[in-house]
Design an enzyme around this catalytic site. Structure first.
Site, PDB file in Angstrom:
ATOM      1  N   ASP A  99      -0.551   1.725  -7.476  1.00 40.52           N
ATOM      2  CA  ASP A  99       0.179   0.580  -7.718  1.00 40.52           C
ATOM      3  C   ASP A  99       0.331   0.032  -9.242  1.00 40.52           C
ATOM      4  O   ASP A  99       0.889  -0.796  -9.484  1.00 40.52           O
ATOM      5  CB  ASP A  99      -0.905  -0.644  -6.920  1.00 40.52           C
ATOM      6  CG  ASP A  99      -0.421  -0.428  -5.441  1.00 40.52           C
ATOM      7  OD1 ASP A  99       0.530   0.033  -5.140  1.00 40.52           O
ATOM      8  OD2 ASP A  99      -1.618  -1.125  -4.659  1.00 40.52           O
ATOM      9  N   ASP A 160       4.617   4.492  -0.059  1.00 41.94           N
ATOM     10  CA  ASP A 160       5.042   3.338  -1.011  1.00 41.94           C
ATOM     11  C   ASP A 160       5.014   3.961  -2.541  1.00 41.94           C
ATOM     12  O   ASP A 160       5.495   3.253  -3.509  1.00 41.94           O
ATOM     13  CB  ASP A 160       3.928   2.319  -1.191  1.00 41.94           C
ATOM     14  CG  ASP A 160       3.364   2.003   0.205  1.00 41.94           C
ATOM     15  OD1 ASP A 160       3.537   2.575   1.280  1.00 41.94           O
ATOM     16  OD2 ASP A 160       2.386   1.169   0.077  1.00 41.94           O
TER      17      ASP A 160
HETATM   18  N1  GLY Z   1       1.120  -1.719  -0.710  1.00 42.18           N
HETATM   19  C1  GLY Z   1       2.714  -1.844  -0.564  1.00 42.18           C
HETATM   20  C2  GLY Z   1       2.942  -2.583   0.768  1.00 42.18           C
HETATM   21  O1  GLY Z   1       2.137  -3.521   1.245  1.00 42.18           O
HETATM   22  O2  GLY Z   1       4.183  -2.778   1.153  1.00 42.18           O
END
Ligand code: GLY
Length: 374
Positions: A99, A160
């Site tokens: 992230d 993601d």
């Molecule tokens: N971790 C990315 C989302 O929850 O969309």
């Protein structure tokens, strides 16, 4: 100034003058409508054997301030944005999560693009190095969760991640260092091979054998089931493959963005805003996720802008989504501190269900900007 931006700016101004006490807006409390905040230093970790994300959303509030600065050219937004990114520096060497891209692209990369401030560039490049360091070369993917030396999480990869790698495309553009480009491209190819099903739905989470990249298991974290299609994950994929096409010109990425968009459009309900998971058997009595709509619309508008006439159909679908968001999901009645209501942070965890989500607001503004450039 468009009506939608004017409305958004009134909320942004209210929030910019509010004291978040060192935290960053995450999602609004469904009962009070006020932002639930998270401290910047809260990283992802295992709790009781289960992965918790930590604060992966802290870059989006600065991103909203930068977008406001770009839109208005008003100095106060630049100052607020600069002030807001300061506490985030605490995360620049965080090697517990992919992230880092979500954290540092909207905050430091966008800030650098708008100000040419070299310090912002250096910090964003440091973050890009940390992300690149999570590349498992034998397996040909970026590790999503956990420290790089954690044998239990080394095999994790999520859809993601496709929207974390814009940090690497940018780092390549800035430095010419092919390491960033190659890692982003190889990761995108591996994701394309393993995380899009025959019917063009997407898989949220997979586990690979790190030493070979062999697929061991298809899973989910925030979706309905391991075999369902989680709407937000799918919209990350639409955007991520569109960026991959933009930066490589590779037709495989273009085709992926198109078929993912086709799937997304086909499964939208009448109001063009997806339920949180396309396969939740409770539909239509199930939460919507306006953030998936905003992210998907942004991706499809960008795809439409990049690829000429054929992709105009994606731009058109995205415009239906945006009209629906503007008419029925934007918080016109000032019931919350956010801009776009009725997002779903995580239905399985019962967190932020029917809330404004800070990244939903950020991508909604990006979609408005893309729409105006058609
Ligand atoms: N971790 C990315 C989302 O929850 O969309």
């Amino acid at each position: 100034m468009t009506k939608s931006w004017k409305q958004a700016l009134s909320k942004i101004l209210q929030n910019a003058q509010r004291d978040f006490s060192g935290g960053y807006p995450h999602y609004t409390d469904p009962d009070t409508g006020t932002w639930v905040t998270l401290p910047p230093e809260q990283t992802g970790c295992l709790q009781g054997g289960k992965w918790t994300h930590g604060n992966w959303t802290a870059g989006f509030w600065p991103g909203i301030l930068w977008l406001s600065y770009a839109y208005t050219k008003e100095e106060k937004f630049r100052k607020w944005a600069l002030r807001s990114i300061e506490p985030l520096k605490a995360r620049v060497r965080d090697n517990n999560t992919h992230d880092i891209g979500f954290l540092f692209y909207p905050s430091f990369v966008l800030g650098f693009e708008l100000t040419s401030d070299q310090e912002l560039k250096e910090t964003a490049l440091l973050a890009a190095d940390i992300l690149a360091g999570r590349f498992i070369s034998e397996g040909k993917y970026l590790q999503a969760w956990g420290p790089s030396d954690d044998p239990n999480l080394m095999g994790s990869s999520t859809i993601d991640t496709m929207m974390n790698i814009p940090l690497l495309w940018w780092a390549y553009d800035q430095t010419g260092n092919e390491k960033y480009y190659n890692i982003a491209k190889v990761h995108a190819k591996t994701t394309l091979l393993n995380m899009i099903r025959e019917d063009n739905s997407s898989i949220h989470l997979v586990m690979y054998k790190p030493e070979s990249g062999q697929l061991i298991e298809e899973k989910t974290f925030q979706g309905y089931s391991n075999s369902s299609c989680w709407a937000r994950g799918h919209s990350w994929a639409i955007c991520g493959f569109t960026f991959a096409y933009e930066h490589t010109g590779d037709e495989e990425f273009y085709n992926a963005a198109c078929v993912l968009s086709d799937y997304f459009i086909e499964r939208l309900p009448n109001d063009h805003i997806p339920f949180w998971d396309f396969d939740d058997p409770a539909i239509p009595r199930s939460p919507k996720d306006s953030s998936a709509a905003a992210i998907g619309a942004y991706g499809m508008l960008k795809l439409g802008n990049l690829a000429g006439e054929y992709s105009a159909k994606y731009a058109k679908s995205a415009q239906y989504i945006l009209t629906s968001l503007n008419n029925n999901y934007v918080d016109h009645d000032n019931l919350t501190e956010g801009i776009v209501n009725h997002g779903c942070y995580s239905n399985p965890h019962k967190e932020g269900v029917d809330s404004c989500l800070i990244f939903g607001d950020y991508f909604y503004l990006n979609a408005l900007n893309q729409e105006s450039s058609i």
